[in-house]
Design a protein around this motif. Structure first.
Motif, PDB file in Angstrom:
ATOM      1  N   GLY A  58       0.869  -1.186   0.000  1.00  0.00           N
ATOM      2  CA  GLY A  58       0.000   0.000   0.000  1.00  0.00           C
ATOM      3  C   GLY A  58       0.900   1.228   0.000  1.00  0.00           C
ATOM      4  N   PRO A  59       0.349   2.410   0.281  1.00  0.00           N
ATOM      5  CA  PRO A  59       1.179   3.623   0.252  1.00  0.00           C
ATOM      6  C   PRO A  59       2.393   3.539   1.174  1.00  0.00           C
ATOM      7  N   ALA A  60       2.224   3.010   2.394  1.00  0.00           N
ATOM      8  CA  ALA A  60       3.350   2.984   3.333  1.00  0.00           C
ATOM      9  C   ALA A  60       4.478   2.103   2.798  1.00  0.00           C
ATOM     10  N   GLY A  61       4.138   0.882   2.382  1.00  0.00           N
ATOM     11  CA  GLY A  61       5.167  -0.063   1.912  1.00  0.00           C
ATOM     12  C   GLY A  61       5.863   0.443   0.659  1.00  0.00           C
ATOM     13  N   PHE A 100       6.152  -7.727  -0.495  1.00  0.00           N
ATOM     14  CA  PHE A 100       5.137  -8.776  -0.574  1.00  0.00           C
ATOM     15  C   PHE A 100       3.774  -8.114  -0.650  1.00  0.00           C
ATOM     16  N   GLU A 101       3.093  -8.262  -1.767  1.00  0.00           N
ATOM     17  CA  GLU A 101       1.771  -7.634  -1.936  1.00  0.00           C
ATOM     18  C   GLU A 101       0.937  -8.540  -2.847  1.00  0.00           C
ATOM     19  N   PRO A 102      -0.109  -9.171  -2.267  1.00  0.00           N
ATOM     20  CA  PRO A 102      -0.899 -10.094  -3.094  1.00  0.00           C
ATOM     21  C   PRO A 102      -1.851  -9.406  -4.068  1.00  0.00           C
ATOM     22  N   ARG A 103      -2.247  -8.158  -3.763  1.00  0.00           N
ATOM     23  CA  ARG A 103      -3.203  -7.488  -4.660  1.00  0.00           C
ATOM     24  C   ARG A 103      -2.491  -6.966  -5.905  1.00  0.00           C
ATOM     25  N   LEU A 104      -3.226  -7.034  -7.050  1.00  0.00           N
ATOM     26  CA  LEU A 104      -2.679  -6.457  -8.283  1.00  0.00           C
ATOM     27  C   LEU A 104      -3.152  -5.014  -8.450  1.00  0.00           C
ATOM     28  N   GLY A 120     -11.513   6.544   1.312  1.00  0.00           N
ATOM     29  CA  GLY A 120     -12.207   7.608   0.604  1.00  0.00           C
ATOM     30  C   GLY A 120     -11.415   8.107  -0.596  1.00  0.00           C
ATOM     31  N   GLY A 121     -10.115   7.927  -0.554  1.00  0.00           N
ATOM     32  CA  GLY A 121      -9.286   8.305  -1.689  1.00  0.00           C
ATOM     33  C   GLY A 121      -9.057   9.795  -1.839  1.00  0.00           C
ATOM     34  N   VAL A 122      -9.126  10.527  -0.720  1.00  0.00           N
ATOM     35  CA  VAL A 122      -8.833  11.962  -0.794  1.00  0.00           C
ATOM     36  C   VAL A 122      -7.362  12.169  -0.430  1.00  0.00           C
ATOM     37  N   GLN A 124       2.671 -12.158  -3.387  1.00  0.00           N
ATOM     38  CA  GLN A 124       2.410 -13.226  -2.414  1.00  0.00           C
ATOM     39  C   GLN A 124       1.845 -12.652  -1.120  1.00  0.00           C
ATOM     40  N   LEU A 125       1.012 -13.452  -0.466  1.00  0.00           N
ATOM     41  CA  LEU A 125       0.453 -13.097   0.840  1.00  0.00           C
ATOM     42  C   LEU A 125       1.367 -13.652   1.928  1.00  0.00           C
ATOM     43  N   VAL A 126       1.803 -12.818   2.834  1.00  0.00           N
ATOM     44  CA  VAL A 126       2.639 -13.294   3.945  1.00  0.00           C
ATOM     45  C   VAL A 126       1.720 -13.883   5.016  1.00  0.00           C
ATOM     46  N   SER A 127       2.025 -15.109   5.427  1.00  0.00           N
ATOM     47  CA  SER A 127       1.150 -15.766   6.407  1.00  0.00           C
ATOM     48  C   SER A 127       1.832 -15.936   7.756  1.00  0.00           C
ATOM     49  N   VAL A 140       6.925  -3.993   8.321  1.00  0.00           N
ATOM     50  CA  VAL A 140       5.516  -4.392   8.214  1.00  0.00           C
ATOM     51  C   VAL A 140       4.685  -3.167   7.849  1.00  0.00           C
ATOM     52  N   ALA A 141       4.058  -3.253   6.664  1.00  0.00           N
ATOM     53  CA  ALA A 141       3.220  -2.144   6.162  1.00  0.00           C
ATOM     54  C   ALA A 141       1.906  -2.747   5.681  1.00  0.00           C
ATOM     55  N   SER A 142       1.358  -3.651   6.492  1.00  0.00           N
ATOM     56  CA  SER A 142       0.197  -4.420   6.019  1.00  0.00           C
ATOM     57  C   SER A 142      -1.124  -3.741   6.363  1.00  0.00           C
ATOM     58  N   GLY A 143      -1.083  -2.493   6.801  1.00  0.00           N
ATOM     59  CA  GLY A 143      -2.322  -1.776   7.079  1.00  0.00           C
ATOM     60  C   GLY A 143      -2.985  -2.277   8.343  1.00  0.00           C
ATOM     61  N   ILE A 144      -4.260  -1.896   8.508  1.00  0.00           N
ATOM     62  CA  ILE A 144      -4.952  -2.277   9.742  1.00  0.00           C
ATOM     63  C   ILE A 144      -6.020  -3.324   9.470  1.00  0.00           C
ATOM     64  N   ASN A 145      -6.308  -3.573   8.191  1.00  0.00           N
ATOM     65  CA  ASN A 145      -7.338  -4.552   7.861  1.00  0.00           C
ATOM     66  C   ASN A 145      -6.748  -5.931   7.602  1.00  0.00           C
ATOM     67  N   LEU A 158     -17.260  -2.669   4.591  1.00  0.00           N
ATOM     68  CA  LEU A 158     -16.922  -2.155   5.914  1.00  0.00           C
ATOM     69  C   LEU A 158     -15.417  -2.330   6.065  1.00  0.00           C
ATOM     70  N   ALA A 159     -14.733  -1.287   6.431  1.00  0.00           N
ATOM     71  CA  ALA A 159     -13.287  -1.404   6.631  1.00  0.00           C
ATOM     72  C   ALA A 159     -12.949  -0.765   7.966  1.00  0.00           C
ATOM     73  N   SER A 160     -11.784  -1.097   8.490  1.00  0.00           N
ATOM     74  CA  SER A 160     -11.364  -0.499   9.758  1.00  0.00           C
ATOM     75  C   SER A 160     -10.472   0.701   9.486  1.00  0.00           C
ATOM     76  N   ILE A 161     -10.500   1.635  10.408  1.00  0.00           N
ATOM     77  CA  ILE A 161      -9.610   2.797  10.311  1.00  0.00           C
ATOM     78  C   ILE A 161      -8.817   2.883  11.617  1.00  0.00           C
ATOM     79  N   ASN A 162      -7.575   3.300  11.511  1.00  0.00           N
ATOM     80  CA  ASN A 162      -6.691   3.390  12.684  1.00  0.00           C
ATOM     81  C   ASN A 162      -7.102   4.586  13.542  1.00  0.00           C
ATOM     82  N   ASP A 220      -6.339  12.017   6.387  1.00  0.00           N
ATOM     83  CA  ASP A 220      -4.994  12.045   5.824  1.00  0.00           C
ATOM     84  C   ASP A 220      -4.169  10.810   6.212  1.00  0.00           C
ATOM     85  N   GLY A 221      -4.825   9.645   6.199  1.00  0.00           N
ATOM     86  CA  GLY A 221      -4.101   8.405   6.525  1.00  0.00           C
ATOM     87  C   GLY A 221      -2.967   8.154   5.532  1.00  0.00           C
ATOM     88  N   ILE A 222      -3.204   8.556   4.279  1.00  0.00           N
ATOM     89  CA  ILE A 222      -2.157   8.357   3.272  1.00  0.00           C
ATOM     90  C   ILE A 222      -0.975   9.272   3.610  1.00  0.00           C
TER      91      ILE A 222
HETATM   92  C1  LIG Z   1     -13.508   4.567   5.248  1.00  0.00           C
HETATM   93  C2  LIG Z   1     -12.094   5.062   5.139  1.00  0.00           C
HETATM   94  C3  LIG Z   1     -11.854   6.212   4.445  1.00  0.00           C
HETATM   95  C4  LIG Z   1     -10.557   6.718   4.373  1.00  0.00           C
HETATM   96  N1  LIG Z   1     -10.372   7.839   3.640  1.00  0.00           N
HETATM   97  C5  LIG Z   1      -9.146   8.342   3.519  1.00  0.00           C
HETATM   98  C6  LIG Z   1      -8.933   9.467   2.697  1.00  0.00           C
HETATM   99  O1  LIG Z   1      -9.848   9.973   2.054  1.00  0.00           O
HETATM  100  N2  LIG Z   1      -7.675   9.966   2.622  1.00  0.00           N
HETATM  101  C7  LIG Z   1      -6.635   9.408   3.296  1.00  0.00           C
HETATM  102  O2  LIG Z   1      -5.514   9.936   3.221  1.00  0.00           O
HETATM  103  N3  LIG Z   1      -6.795   8.308   4.053  1.00  0.00           N
HETATM  104  C8  LIG Z   1      -8.025   7.751   4.175  1.00  0.00           C
HETATM  105  N4  LIG Z   1      -8.216   6.623   4.914  1.00  0.00           N
HETATM  106  C9  LIG Z   1      -7.066   6.020   5.600  1.00  0.00           C
HETATM  107  C10 LIG Z   1      -6.151   5.291   4.610  1.00  0.00           C
HETATM  108  O3  LIG Z   1      -6.894   4.361   3.883  1.00  0.00           O
HETATM  109  C11 LIG Z   1      -5.015   4.566   5.344  1.00  0.00           C
HETATM  110  O4  LIG Z   1      -4.494   5.369   6.362  1.00  0.00           O
HETATM  111  C12 LIG Z   1      -3.876   4.194   4.386  1.00  0.00           C
HETATM  112  O5  LIG Z   1      -4.363   3.360   3.376  1.00  0.00           O
HETATM  113  C13 LIG Z   1      -2.763   3.474   5.132  1.00  0.00           C
HETATM  114  O6  LIG Z   1      -1.807   2.995   4.221  1.00  0.00           O
HETATM  115  P1  LIG Z   1      -0.950   1.680   4.544  1.00  0.00           P
HETATM  116  O7  LIG Z   1      -0.040   1.493   3.397  1.00  0.00           O
HETATM  117  O8  LIG Z   1      -0.398   1.753   5.914  1.00  0.00           O
HETATM  118  O9  LIG Z   1      -2.020   0.492   4.605  1.00  0.00           O
HETATM  119  P2  LIG Z   1      -2.993  -0.061   3.475  1.00  0.00           P
HETATM  120  O10 LIG Z   1      -3.365   0.995   2.530  1.00  0.00           O
HETATM  121  O11 LIG Z   1      -4.075  -0.773   4.192  1.00  0.00           O
HETATM  122  O12 LIG Z   1      -2.097  -1.109   2.672  1.00  0.00           O
HETATM  123  C14 LIG Z   1      -1.724  -2.331   3.244  1.00  0.00           C
HETATM  124  C15 LIG Z   1      -1.301  -3.283   2.140  1.00  0.00           C
HETATM  125  O13 LIG Z   1      -0.794  -4.482   2.729  1.00  0.00           O
HETATM  126  C16 LIG Z   1      -1.284  -5.603   2.010  1.00  0.00           C
HETATM  127  N5  LIG Z   1      -1.311  -6.730   2.931  1.00  0.00           N
HETATM  128  C17 LIG Z   1      -2.128  -6.908   3.992  1.00  0.00           C
HETATM  129  N6  LIG Z   1      -1.843  -8.073   4.596  1.00  0.00           N
HETATM  130  C18 LIG Z   1      -0.810  -8.628   3.901  1.00  0.00           C
HETATM  131  C19 LIG Z   1      -0.077  -9.844   4.033  1.00  0.00           C
HETATM  132  N7  LIG Z   1      -0.350 -10.712   5.000  1.00  0.00           N
HETATM  133  N8  LIG Z   1       0.899 -10.102   3.135  1.00  0.00           N
HETATM  134  C20 LIG Z   1       1.192  -9.218   2.148  1.00  0.00           C
HETATM  135  N9  LIG Z   1       0.525  -8.061   1.973  1.00  0.00           N
HETATM  136  C21 LIG Z   1      -0.471  -7.779   2.839  1.00  0.00           C
HETATM  137  C22 LIG Z   1      -2.678  -5.174   1.545  1.00  0.00           C
HETATM  138  O14 LIG Z   1      -3.073  -5.910   0.389  1.00  0.00           O
HETATM  139  C23 LIG Z   1      -2.487  -3.705   1.270  1.00  0.00           C
HETATM  140  O15 LIG Z   1      -2.159  -3.466  -0.074  1.00  0.00           O
HETATM  141  C24 LIG Z   1      -9.488   6.061   5.008  1.00  0.00           C
HETATM  142  C25 LIG Z   1      -9.716   4.876   5.689  1.00  0.00           C
HETATM  143  C26 LIG Z   1     -11.011   4.370   5.750  1.00  0.00           C
HETATM  144  C27 LIG Z   1     -11.255   3.072   6.470  1.00  0.00           C
END
Ligand SMILES: Cc1cc2nc3c(=O)[nH]c(=O)nc-3n(C[C@H](O)[C@H](O)[C@H](O)COP(=O)(O)OP(=O)(O)OC[C@H]3O[C@@H](n4cnc5c(N)ncnc54)[C@H](O)[C@@H]3O)c2cc1C
Length: 505
Positions: free
Chosen positions: A73-76, A99-103, A116-118, A204-207, A233-238, A342-346, A372-374
């Motif tokens: 994702g953006p962090a990784g 490691f990123e399973p999504r295309l 939200g993608g802002v 690949q998905l890290v398990s 580790v940049a796997s987000g919160i979901n 439904l997704a989780s937010i930090n 501004d999670g991004i």
């Molecule tokens: C409803 C909602 C609205 C939001 N709107 C905004 C907004 O408008 N603007 C904004 O700036 N932020 C927004 N955010 C927050 C934003 O989505 C996150 O803060 C941001 O995506 C965090 O980036 P990240 O790279 O840490 O995690 P993520 O974007 O979650 O990326 C994590 C990546 O890790 C991968 N991954 C997960 N598990 C594994 C595994 N086991 N092995 C390999 N890969 C794995 C996933 O496929 C994913 O690509 C919103 C969040 C929510 C829930």
């Protein structure tokens, strides 16, 4: 709107990353892991940690070092981009696997990162300064204003800079059933940039993750991932990986989170232009448990994001049925059976997000509250990459170089919590909504007038400025006097707002 399936949809998102084939293939015997005290431990604990037994040069990245980044994702992607760029400038060549399973090329939840993608004004500018420009096919729409909707009326707040700098993007390839888009979404664009500077993308998905000598062994669904000197580790919160790391990795505790609701309404470009324009529509409605809701126009679709303490079918129905929301849709008709999840937010930081040879970044560590999670993914990624390349990869290096960024985000969020509590109060009290509305209307209608309330609301809605700066501006005497005056005048008998009051039907 048919929302009975959204629970199933949320489970499907989890299933995307945790199908039965992806059960951990690597076990984590508690005793097989390093001393818990080494993981993002206190200064005193650092002194006794593994790093003290190793020379500084052993805790540095050098030619031939191997780095695993879990999550693209953006962090990784940004971490990989910054690390590889900085190391190459100093002539150090490492192997970096993302490691990123999504295309990010599939439409619907399996191809996107639920958001939200802002992309905030400040982040668009910062990325441009980093040489990361968002191409036209990534930006779905430039947002130039906010439309604030309340039961007492609505008002438009234009960007204080009078420029279209906020970008509305798709994180993947758009909603389910959308025709495939030409070009990449936001996440794929960043991932491709990381690959361009030398990262290897492993689809690949890290398990599972296990300590192996001085480094890490990565377990992947369907096979061994390899061994690495540094784990990021940049796997987000979901991700289903976080609870696994919580159990197995020493001291790390995942962030606290809140459930959110996202839906994508197909309306077509011309209808969007006519009904919503290039404004993000923000709703301050007195619906119990609702923190924040916004409609974000993008290309052919409009995204709805709702954040709250208890998002459920009833709250969603109440929100979508309110006159303020319905009037944003043609003839007041909200499309049914739309792509939603439904997704989780930090909403609270992780504990001990770093240690010897590992660091958690982005949502897996800390994010700005509700906004501004991004942007916070960018900040944590950049700070961690700078630490790894300049200070080393030990717990004490991360404490010195990385922790200040996490701490400053966490402190700012404490102020943010207070600001949102005040916003919540405004949502609840009709007389305060009238006062705020009047103040913004006056500011927006008189050219050259210092838009104190408008710029505060702009920064709260967009996340363009730290919450601390927003709070300081609310304490300015001129702001307080103007607010009190507007509260008084707006609530005089017979006082009318210049915008139409919306009355519940
Ligand atoms: C409803 C909602 C609205 C939001 N709107 C905004 C907004 O408008 N603007 C904004 O700036 N932020 C927004 N955010 C927050 C934003 O989505 C996150 O803060 C941001 O995506 C965090 O980036 P990240 O790279 O840490 O995690 P993520 O974007 O979650 O990326 C994590 C990546 O890790 C991968 N991954 C997960 N598990 C594994 C595994 N086991 N092995 C390999 N890969 C794995 C996933 O496929 C994913 O690509 C919103 C969040 C929510 C829930």
């Amino acid at each position: 709107m048919n929302i009975e399936n959204h629970g199933a949809c949320a489970r499907r998102i989890e299933a995307d990353l945790t199908d039965s084939s992806s059960r951990p293939i690597v076990s984590f015997p508690a005793g097989g892991l390093a001393d818990p005290a080494t993981w993002g431990a206190s200064k005193a604990e650092d002194a006794t940690a593994d790093s003290s037994k190793l020379s500084t040069s052993e805790m540095q990245l050098k030619d031939g070092s191997r780095v695993a980044v879990v999550g693209g994702g953006p962090a990784g992607s940004l971490f990989s981009y910054f690390l590889l760029r900085t190391l190459s400038m100093s002539g150090v060549h490492v192997t970096l696997d993302i490691f990123e399973p999504r295309l990010f090329t599939h439409s619907g939840p399996s191809g996107c990162n639920h958001c939200g993608g802002v992309v905030s004004e400040s982040l668009v500018q910062i990325l441009a300064m980093e040489g990361i420009n968002l191409p036209a096919e990534v930006v779905q729409r430039g947002i130039d204003s906010y439309q604030m909707h309340m039961d007492v009326g609505q008002v438009q707040i234009s960007t204080p800079l009078m420029e279209k700098r906020i970008a509305a993007v798709y994180r993947g390839n758009g909603p389910r059933n959308a025709p495939p888009r030409m070009g990449a979404g936001f996440d794929r664009h960043l991932l491709d940039m990381a690959v361009m500077v030398g990262a290897n993308w492993r689809h690949q998905l890290v398990s599972g993750v296990e300590k192996s000598g001085d480094g890490w062994r990565i377990g992947c669904a369907g096979g061994e991932g390899g061994t690495y000197d540094l784990l990021v580790v940049a796997s987000g919160i979901n991700s289903a990986l976080l609870p696994i790391l919580d159990e197995a990795v020493i001291g790390y505790r995942p962030p606290t989170s809140l459930r959110t609701f996202i839906a994508e309404f197909h309306m077509g470009k011309s209808v969007i232009e006519a009904n919503l324009g290039s404004s993000m529509h923000v709703f301050l409605l007195d619906i119990p448990g609702l923190q924040f809701a916004a409609l974000i126009p993008k290309g052919e679709y409009v995204s709805l994001c709702m954040l709250g303490d208890r998002i459920d079918d009833r709250m969603i129905e109440t929100f979508l049925g309110s006159p303020e929301v319905r009037e944003c849709f043609p003839k007041g008709h909200v499309p049914q059976n739309v792509c939603h999840c439904l997704a989780s937010i930090n909403v609270g930081p992780a504990q001990r997000p770093y240690g010897d040879r590992f660091v958690f970044i982005g949502d897996s560590a800390v994010a700005r509250l509700y906004k501004d999670g991004i942007g916070s993914a960018y900040r944590t990624a950049k700070a961690a990459a700078a630490t790894c390349s300049l200070q080393g990869i030990s717990a004490s290096a991360f404490r010195a170089g990385y922790q200040p960024t996490c701490r400053s985000l966490t402190r700012d969020n404490a102020i943010g919590r207070f600001i949102f509590a005040v916003c919540h109060l405004i949502q609840k009290l009709r007389f305060s909504r009238r006062g705020v509305l009047r103040m913004v209307e006056k500011e927006q209608s008189i050219p050259g007038k210092h838009p104190r309330m408008s710029s505060i609301l702009w920064d709260v809605f967009t996340g363009s400025a730290p919450y601390t700066s927003v709070l300081l501006r609310t304490l300015h005497p001129a702001f307080l006097v103007s607010l009190l005056w507007n509260l008084f005048v707006a609530n005089l008998p017979g006082a009318a707002s210049t915008s139409r009051e919306v009355h519940p039907t």
